[in-house]
Motif scaffolding. Structure first.
Motif, PDB file in Angstrom:
ATOM      1  N   GLY A   1       0.776  -1.225   0.000  1.00  0.00           N
ATOM      2  CA  GLY A   1       0.000   0.000   0.000  1.00  0.00           C
ATOM      3  C   GLY A   1       0.809   1.277   0.000  1.00  0.00           C
TER       4      GLY A   1
ATOM      5  N   SER B   1      -7.682   3.612  -3.777  1.00  0.00           N
ATOM      6  CA  SER B   1      -7.775   2.245  -3.271  1.00  0.00           C
ATOM      7  C   SER B   1      -9.221   1.809  -3.323  1.00  0.00           C
ATOM      8  CB  SER B   1      -7.266   2.159  -1.826  1.00  0.00           C
ATOM      9  OG  SER B   1      -5.872   2.308  -1.755  1.00  0.00           O
TER      10      SER B   1
ATOM     11  N   GLU C   1     -10.581  -3.943  -6.664  1.00  0.00           N
ATOM     12  CA  GLU C   1      -9.310  -4.177  -7.358  1.00  0.00           C
ATOM     13  C   GLU C   1      -8.845  -5.616  -7.261  1.00  0.00           C
ATOM     14  OE1 GLU C   1      -6.982  -1.282  -5.280  1.00  0.00           O
ATOM     15  OE2 GLU C   1      -7.166   0.182  -6.882  1.00  0.00           O
TER      16      GLU C   1
ATOM     17  N   ILE D   1      -7.932  -5.425   0.991  1.00  0.00           N
ATOM     18  CA  ILE D   1      -7.736  -4.392   2.010  1.00  0.00           C
ATOM     19  C   ILE D   1      -8.322  -4.906   3.325  1.00  0.00           C
ATOM     20  CG2 ILE D   1      -8.154  -2.011   2.674  1.00  0.00           C
ATOM     21  CD1 ILE D   1      -8.475  -1.323  -0.262  1.00  0.00           C
TER      22      ILE D   1
ATOM     23  N   SER E   1     -14.490   2.723  -2.998  1.00  0.00           N
ATOM     24  CA  SER E   1     -13.220   3.323  -3.407  1.00  0.00           C
ATOM     25  C   SER E   1     -12.957   4.600  -2.626  1.00  0.00           C
ATOM     26  CB  SER E   1     -13.183   3.609  -4.913  1.00  0.00           C
ATOM     27  OG  SER E   1     -13.888   4.787  -5.225  1.00  0.00           O
TER      28      SER E   1
ATOM     29  N   ASP F   1      -0.898   7.142  -1.705  1.00  0.00           N
ATOM     30  CA  ASP F   1      -1.065   5.695  -1.749  1.00  0.00           C
ATOM     31  C   ASP F   1      -1.447   5.158  -0.369  1.00  0.00           C
ATOM     32  OD1 ASP F   1      -1.068   3.200  -2.899  1.00  0.00           O
ATOM     33  OD2 ASP F   1       1.096   3.098  -3.229  1.00  0.00           O
TER      34      ASP F   1
ATOM     35  N   THR G   1      -5.352   3.816   1.313  1.00  0.00           N
ATOM     36  CA  THR G   1      -5.603   2.533   1.966  1.00  0.00           C
ATOM     37  C   THR G   1      -6.123   2.738   3.381  1.00  0.00           C
ATOM     38  OG1 THR G   1      -3.881   1.451   0.658  1.00  0.00           O
ATOM     39  CG2 THR G   1      -4.564   0.354   2.685  1.00  0.00           C
TER      40      THR G   1
END
Length: 266
Positions: free
Chosen positions: A105, A174, A178, A190, A204, A216, A220
């Motif tokens: 992440g 994130s 995905e 996650i 998301s 990034d 997360t």
């Protein structure tokens, strides 16, 4: 940074519990990851690997089978503790046997930032890097027109509910869409490092920040938090902003995100 390859320093650390002469890049990314743990009140935690490995192993063995038991989750949770990571200028040690780190992440954001640095050092100040959703923008080619970045609704492909405008900044997204785990779709990559569950508050989270590495990690961490806490967290961070999208398409945005949407050419 790759925990899947057998020949990386991170894999060696996870296998043996300690690493001498750690590469400075690995130490720098880990320092940032630990800082993001504090920023997100533990919602982002690089020591979450035992939980991630448990979910991935279960989904691979029995994709349509039941989720891990509470006992299995509790056992994995006992190994999640970023506070037990001992980091010095040249070495990294994990405090308990069975612990492991994942930089999934945060590492890609670091790589994007380094690529942008190389471009700037070569005089290419005007650039836009898109590494699979981790985006880093330099100066725009036209001073009057910043870079435009659209965010796609994960449940409605081809629909873009938000467009922001960047100069010298980054954005990362994130989402649970995905990398789903298992056929039932309730589990994904996650994981809440505090409870062991897969959050389902939103589908998301997009974050704008000065660096791709920070965007990034924050994306997360904010995905894990309930929406109200996520927005409250981002509002305490100057020059950071976020957009949350739910499975119904409902949106929640921070004040800073609204400002980025309004920052386009007039």
């Amino acid at each position: 940074f790759d925990r899947h390859r057998a020949d990386t320093p991170l894999t060696f650390l996870n296998r043996h519990g300690s690493l001498r002469d750690a590469p400075p890049e690995l130490s720098a990314v880990l320092v940032h990851a630990l800082r993001m743990r504090d920023t997100t009140s533990g919602a982002f935690d690089p020591s979450v690997l035992p939980l991630v490995a448990l979910l991935q192993s279960r989904s691979q063995r029995a994709p349509e089978g039941p989720a891990p038991s509470l006992a299995e989750i509790r056992e994995a949770l006992s190994l999640v503790d970023a506070g037990a990571v001992d980091l010095t200028s040249s070495s990294i040690r994990l405090g308990r046997q069975g612990m492991g780190l994942t930089l999934d992440g945060v590492a890609k954001g670091y790589i994007v930032d380094r690529a942008a640095q190389v471009l700037r050092e070569r005089g290419l100040d005007s650039h836009l890097i898109n590494a699979g959703g981790d985006i880093r923008a330099g100066l725009a080619p036209d001073a009057e027109r910043p870079w435009a970045v659209a965010v796609e609704d994960p449940q409605r492909r081809g629909r873009y509910p938000s467009r922001i405008f960047l100069r010298n900044g980054a954005v990362a997204t994130s989402g649970s869409y995905e990398a789903p785990l298992g056929a039932h779709g309730r589990l994904h990559h996650i994981v809440d490092p505090r409870s062991g569950g897969c959050p389902g508050h939103v589908t998301s989270v997009s974050v704008a920040a000065p660096s791709a590495m920070e965007a990034d990690a924050l994306a997360t961490g904010l995905f894990v938090l309930p929406p109200g806490q996520a927005l409250a967290c981002i509002e305490t961070l100057p020059e950071r902003a976020c957009l949350l999208i739910s499975s119904s398409g409902a949106q929640a945005r921070s004040q800073g995100w609204s400002g980025l949407e309004a920052a386009g050419p007039r």
